[in-house]
Design an enzyme around this catalytic site. Sequence first.
Site, PDB file in Angstrom:
ATOM      1  N   SER A  15       0.857  -1.183   0.000  1.00 32.39           N
ATOM      2  CA  SER A  15       0.000   0.000   0.000  1.00 32.39           C
ATOM      3  C   SER A  15       0.896   1.237   0.000  1.00 32.39           C
ATOM      4  CB  SER A  15      -0.904  -0.001   1.230  1.00 32.39           C
ATOM      5  OG  SER A  15      -1.611   1.215   1.288  1.00 32.39           O
ATOM      6  N   HIS A  40      -1.030  -1.132  -4.419  1.00 35.30           N
ATOM      7  CA  HIS A  40      -2.304  -0.611  -3.912  1.00 35.30           C
ATOM      8  C   HIS A  40      -2.142   0.896  -3.700  1.00 35.30           C
ATOM      9  CE1 HIS A  40      -6.076  -1.141  -1.554  1.00 35.30           C
ATOM     10  NE2 HIS A  40      -5.580  -0.232  -0.733  1.00 35.30           N
ATOM     11  N   ASP A  42      -4.121   4.341  -2.409  1.00 32.34           N
ATOM     12  CA  ASP A  42      -5.267   4.800  -1.619  1.00 32.34           C
ATOM     13  C   ASP A  42      -5.607   6.262  -1.877  1.00 32.34           C
ATOM     14  OD1 ASP A  42      -6.044   2.610   0.332  1.00 32.34           O
ATOM     15  OD2 ASP A  42      -3.868   2.678   0.597  1.00 32.34           O
ATOM     16  N   HIS A  76      -7.801   2.183  -4.515  1.00 29.20           N
ATOM     17  CA  HIS A  76      -8.837   2.072  -3.482  1.00 29.20           C
ATOM     18  C   HIS A  76      -9.387   3.471  -3.246  1.00 29.20           C
ATOM     19  CE1 HIS A  76      -9.628   1.078   1.085  1.00 29.20           C
ATOM     20  NE2 HIS A  76     -10.739   1.295   0.419  1.00 29.20           N
ATOM     21  N   GLY A 152      -8.847   4.920   6.498  1.00 27.14           N
ATOM     22  CA  GLY A 152      -8.371   6.290   6.711  1.00 27.14           C
ATOM     23  C   GLY A 152      -6.860   6.370   6.870  1.00 27.14           C
ATOM     24  N   GLY A 155      -1.207   1.773   9.474  1.00 25.64           N
ATOM     25  CA  GLY A 155      -0.604   1.558  10.789  1.00 25.64           C
ATOM     26  C   GLY A 155      -1.590   1.205  11.891  1.00 25.64           C
ATOM     27  N   ASP A 182      -7.607  -5.492   3.609  1.00 26.83           N
ATOM     28  CA  ASP A 182      -6.805  -4.268   3.723  1.00 26.83           C
ATOM     29  C   ASP A 182      -6.908  -3.748   5.152  1.00 26.83           C
ATOM     30  OD1 ASP A 182      -5.516  -1.830   3.319  1.00 26.83           O
ATOM     31  OD2 ASP A 182      -7.060  -1.008   1.978  1.00 26.83           O
ATOM     32  N   GLY A 183      -5.739  -3.624   5.803  1.00 24.38           N
ATOM     33  CA  GLY A 183      -5.682  -3.040   7.139  1.00 24.38           C
ATOM     34  C   GLY A 183      -5.049  -3.967   8.151  1.00 24.38           C
ATOM     35  N   GLY A 204       0.602  -2.169   4.192  1.00 19.76           N
ATOM     36  CA  GLY A 204       1.248  -0.867   4.169  1.00 19.76           C
ATOM     37  C   GLY A 204       2.433  -0.819   5.109  1.00 19.76           C
TER      38      GLY A 204
HETATM   39  C1  DX5 Z   1      -6.099   2.826   4.953  1.00 20.09           C
HETATM   40  C2  DX5 Z   1      -5.763   2.184   3.620  1.00 20.09           C
HETATM   41  C3  DX5 Z   1      -4.822   1.049   3.681  1.00 20.09           C
HETATM   42  C4  DX5 Z   1      -3.551   1.310   4.470  1.00 20.09           C
HETATM   43  C5  DX5 Z   1      -3.087  -0.008   4.979  1.00 20.09           C
HETATM   44  O1  DX5 Z   1      -7.437   2.922   5.179  1.00 20.09           O
HETATM   45  O2  DX5 Z   1      -6.918   1.748   2.937  1.00 20.09           O
HETATM   46  O3  DX5 Z   1      -4.515   0.547   2.393  1.00 20.09           O
HETATM   47  O4  DX5 Z   1      -2.523   1.939   3.760  1.00 20.09           O
HETATM   48  O5  DX5 Z   1      -2.019   0.181   5.834  1.00 20.09           O
HETATM   49  P1  DX5 Z   1      -1.610  -0.906   6.929  1.00 20.09           P
HETATM   50  O6  DX5 Z   1      -1.251  -2.155   6.200  1.00 20.09           O
HETATM   51  O7  DX5 Z   1      -0.480  -0.284   7.649  1.00 20.09           O
HETATM   52  O8  DX5 Z   1      -2.817  -1.117   7.823  1.00 20.09           O
HETATM   53 ZN    ZN Z   2      -6.481   0.725   0.999  1.00 19.70          ZN
END
Ligand code: DX5
Ligand code: ZN
Length: 225
Positions: A15, A40, A42, A76, A152, A155, A182-183, A204
Site C-alpha cells: 500500500s 495498492h 489509496d 482504493h 483512513g 498503521g 486491507d488493514g 502498508g
Molecule cells: C487505509 C488504507 C490502507 C492502508 C493499509 O485505510 O486503505 O490501504 O494503507 O495500511 P496498513 O497495512 O499499515 O494497515
Molecule cells: Zn487501501
Amino acid sequence: MAWREWIGTVEVEPSLYAADFARLGAQIDELLGAGCRVFHFDVGDGHFVEPITIGPVVLASIAPLVHQAGGVLDCHLMVDNPLRHFPQIARAGGDSATFHYEVVDDVAGTIAAAREHGLQVGVAFNPESEPVDVASAAADADLVLCMSIHPGYSGQKFMPDAVDRIRRLRAALPERVNVQVDGGIDHETIGAAHAAGANLLVAGSAIFGGEDLPDAYRSLVQAVT
Ligand code: DX5
Ligand code: ZN
C-alpha cells in the site's frame, strides 16, 4: 499488462500510502526488483475518510514506472462520490478502481460506470457492513475488499473479527470474484486472512515500516505461498 493476467492468484499488494513520498519512485523500484507487480493506491477525499491522501497527480507520475515493468495500480477510492473520480483515475493510469459499498445506492450501475472507463472494478466494505449483503450486490465485480480496519490511516491494528467476515464473504461470492483484505496485515495476521479466503493481501506499514522493503515484501509472500 492486463489485470486478468494476475487476478485470481495470491498477491501481496504494498500500500503506497505508507511509503516515504520523498523516495516514492525509488521505493517502487525496490519492490519491482523483489518481484512485486501489484501496487495498492489509496485515494482519500477528506470526507468519506478524514485525511486527504494521494490522488491522480501522484498516480500519473508513478504509472509509467509501474506499467513499464509490467505492473498494475490497484486504486482504493475512499471517497464519497466515486463516479466523479473514475475518469481521472483511468486517465492517470489506474488499472482498477475499488469504491465503497457504503456510498452508493446502485452498486451494479457503479460497477458498470467504472468498466466504461476501462477499469477493473472492486467493491470495498467497512467493518459495520454485512458481508453477505455486499456479496450479493457485488457479484459482477472483479474483487471485493473486506476492510480489516476503519479506513483512513495506515498503521492501525487488524480487527480479529475480520477473519470471520472474510470467510462469510468468500462463501457468498462466485468463485471468480477475488477477495481482498486491507488493514493491519503483517506476519501475525496474513496467514489467518489468507486461510479465511482472501487472495489479495494489502500491506502498508508491514512493508514500508522497516528498512528492507524487498525483504519485508518477500517474507509476506512466503507466508502465503
Ligand atoms: C487505509 C488504507 C490502507 C492502508 C493499509 O485505510 O486503505 O490501504 O494503507 O495500511 P496498513 O497495512 O499499515 O494497515
Ligand atoms: Zn487501501
